[in-house]
Design an enzyme around this catalytic site. Sequence first.
Site, mmCIF file in Angstrom:
data_model
loop_
_atom_site.group_PDB
_atom_site.id
_atom_site.type_symbol
_atom_site.label_atom_id
_atom_site.label_comp_id
_atom_site.label_asym_id
_atom_site.label_seq_id
_atom_site.Cartn_x
_atom_site.Cartn_y
_atom_site.Cartn_z
ATOM 1 N N THR B 156 1.223 -1.451 0.247
ATOM 2 C CA THR B 156 -0.300 0.081 0.302
ATOM 3 C C THR B 156 0.881 1.024 0.102
ATOM 4 O O THR B 156 1.395 1.288 -0.544
ATOM 5 C CB THR B 156 -0.759 0.052 1.242
ATOM 6 N N THR B 193 1.240 -8.722 11.882
ATOM 7 C CA THR B 193 1.438 -7.544 11.487
ATOM 8 C C THR B 193 0.625 -6.636 10.632
ATOM 9 O O THR B 193 -0.788 -8.211 10.181
ATOM 10 C CB THR B 193 2.944 -7.071 10.597
#
Lengths: 408, 408
Positions: B156, B193
């Site tokens: 991202t 994560t």
Amino acid sequence: MPVNLTAPDPAQLHPVPGVRIGVTEAGVRKAKRKDLTVFLLDEGSAVGGVFTQNRFCAAPVQVCREHLAAGFGVRALVINTGNANAGTGEDGLVRARSTCIALARLLEVAPEQILPFSTGVIMETLPNDRIAAGLPAALDDASDAHWGRAAEGIMTTDTVPKAFSRQVTLGGATVTITGISKGAGMIRPNMATMLGFLATDARIAPALLQPLARTLAEGSFNRVTIDGDTSTNDSFVVIATGKTGPAIDSLDSADGQALLAAMQTVARDLAQAIVRDGEGATKFITVQVEGGRDATECRQTAYAVAHSPLVKTAFFASDPNLGRILAAVGYAGIADLDQTRIELHLDDVHVVTRGGRHPDYREEDGQRVMKKSEIVVRIGLGRGEASDTVWTCDLSHDYVSINADYRS
Amino acid sequence: MPVNLTAPDPAQLHPVPGVRIGVTEAGVRKAKRKDLTVFLLDEGSAVGGVFTQNRFCAAPVQVCREHLAAGFGVRALVINTGNANAGTGEDGLVRARSTCIALARLLEVAPEQILPFSTGVIMETLPNDRIAAGLPAALDDASDAHWGRAAEGIMTTDTVPKAFSRQVTLGGATVTITGISKGAGMIRPNMATMLGFLATDARIAPALLQPLARTLAEGSFNRVTIDGDTSTNDSFVVIATGKTGPAIDSLDSADGQALLAAMQTVARDLAQAIVRDGEGATKFITVQVEGGRDATECRQTAYAVAHSPLVKTAFFASDPNLGRILAAVGYAGIADLDQTRIELHLDDVHVVTRGGRHPDYREEDGQRVMKKSEIVVRIGLGRGEASDTVWTCDLSHDYVSINADYRS
């Protein structure tokens, strides 16, 4: 630029009978700065104080606690900027005490009757010789009209001085409450703020001062945050000189309640002023959490939102990226939180219902609120009746610039 | 610019027998972006996963938990970027499930054998029709050589793809471990994560996968932070295809230990890569806390330092304003911490002893270390034998810019 906060008009700051203030340039860190302030309190004044819960509390905080505990009565406060005298070990304690001794000699009182305060850079040696050398000039300057000068004298990265004043009628007498505070970074007070001083001439029973300081801090300084960093030097002091009005032996009496309300207003104004002038702040944000099982979980949730760098940068950008608020609510630490009961309002705009986007919510409505300089975030937890509120600001480029440059 | 991290050389990423990967552009949020990735696992693969502890966990996280619990065995993972499908309520769950159903039909397996993952903006509706439309192209693309493409496909705000690979010899056979991860903001994993995927062809007993995922996450993803914001979508998945080498029935055996060590290294590399590519990061900082009563208080202290905006901006500025570290240690929450026992080293420089500035410490030594791109902060609490370590980065102007602009 502080958010909807301007420097106080000195004419609006009512003197508090029994309190005189002197300010001077002692050259603690830089020349030509008002960096040394002395408060002189008439005999018979009662003082309460609350201090940082940071375990690395500064030397002056340790000395303040000792001196308040000694119970000899406080006759003066001495405040320097430019050096926090924190992380300075045993030597720092010696220097803080030596400042008290120097002022005590000049005033002919006991060193235990002096409270010392320091604010500035951590882990540097306090130049107490320069402070001692500046004390006579500070005393020469002493006047009951110097609240505005004092507000300037305690500033560090603050861009405007912070002072508020109110009067209230008690038993036919006009009682004054005047206070000053300073920020503007390392602000997530835990018991008190960097520095806040509030004085009244009301005749409050001395035993009430300590609980009063705690109550006032809880509703004001203990509800603001800029960066989540609890300072080593937070100190909030409440002074009652006892010169005016009826004896206040209980805060539950009608007079006690009226006085408490007025003091609470000044304390909250001072605390909010710190946020409005927070390092780099461009917005003043009220985070209100309702529907919790107890106030503690509401406060914890409000702080999680108020500390989230992602939430704070979204406010800075006026970007209604409001899912970041939900994420912060989700990690605030309420283990059995049910996300399907969460509601979120931004001012009057209903953004989230039952944990999902409200069907009527439109981005342009969120956008309209995000552009304002004062915003209320209202979060419903849907699990009880308790609520709590925290005040904070956004996280801007200027916060980074200020803190990357602070010592230079 | 990531800190000492470059894009992986695809030739160095060993295929894992039993795993094929396909990547395509589905137009989830923007056109012409690799935003849809499918992992295809051979029958007999064992999978374990750990997911965010955020109570506002995303719909795909909820579906992953359900599907893993169903115990039918996992045959595929489907990962989209551009939309987190979090804060989307009941509708989000329906859309996450519909993606699984669509892929299950194409693969002729049960929907419960698919694990869905999403990452991107929170509180927007998942365009699951576009994802379903993209699935055939992703399947056409499937190859065991596509780990590098997968690392790109899940990015991202990451600036480089993150992938690591190792081989270890077990019982004479060469066993491969290859993994990918992505960051780069809202990073303070709690269990795992944002997204991390690790696969091996080792023959690990299926019952070991879940504890293995937990152990690996603890030593890697659960020890990094960028901004303290625990994401709604954190997911870490460990896959063992069982194609190669001796049967591993216990992680305590010699082979189990060798495999665990190699997997731990890859997991740590992946986790540290997220920090090195943290939003706006210019420095990679290891915060090591020693001398605690237990690992928990060491970790808590390390996180307080790693989250402090003041500490992080000082690192960005290369300003040895190290008192800020002491302040963070002081408010980390150890109620009976004795500040006079605190030691602080910055790499090899002894900065603080017994809670005060070390007599030999000179500012230029601190300055020298602060200018480096990799810095070890070592804090001694002086109250026990436990220790723990957290990895983080600095807070720069770019962090603010990236997060003020993320959606635009």
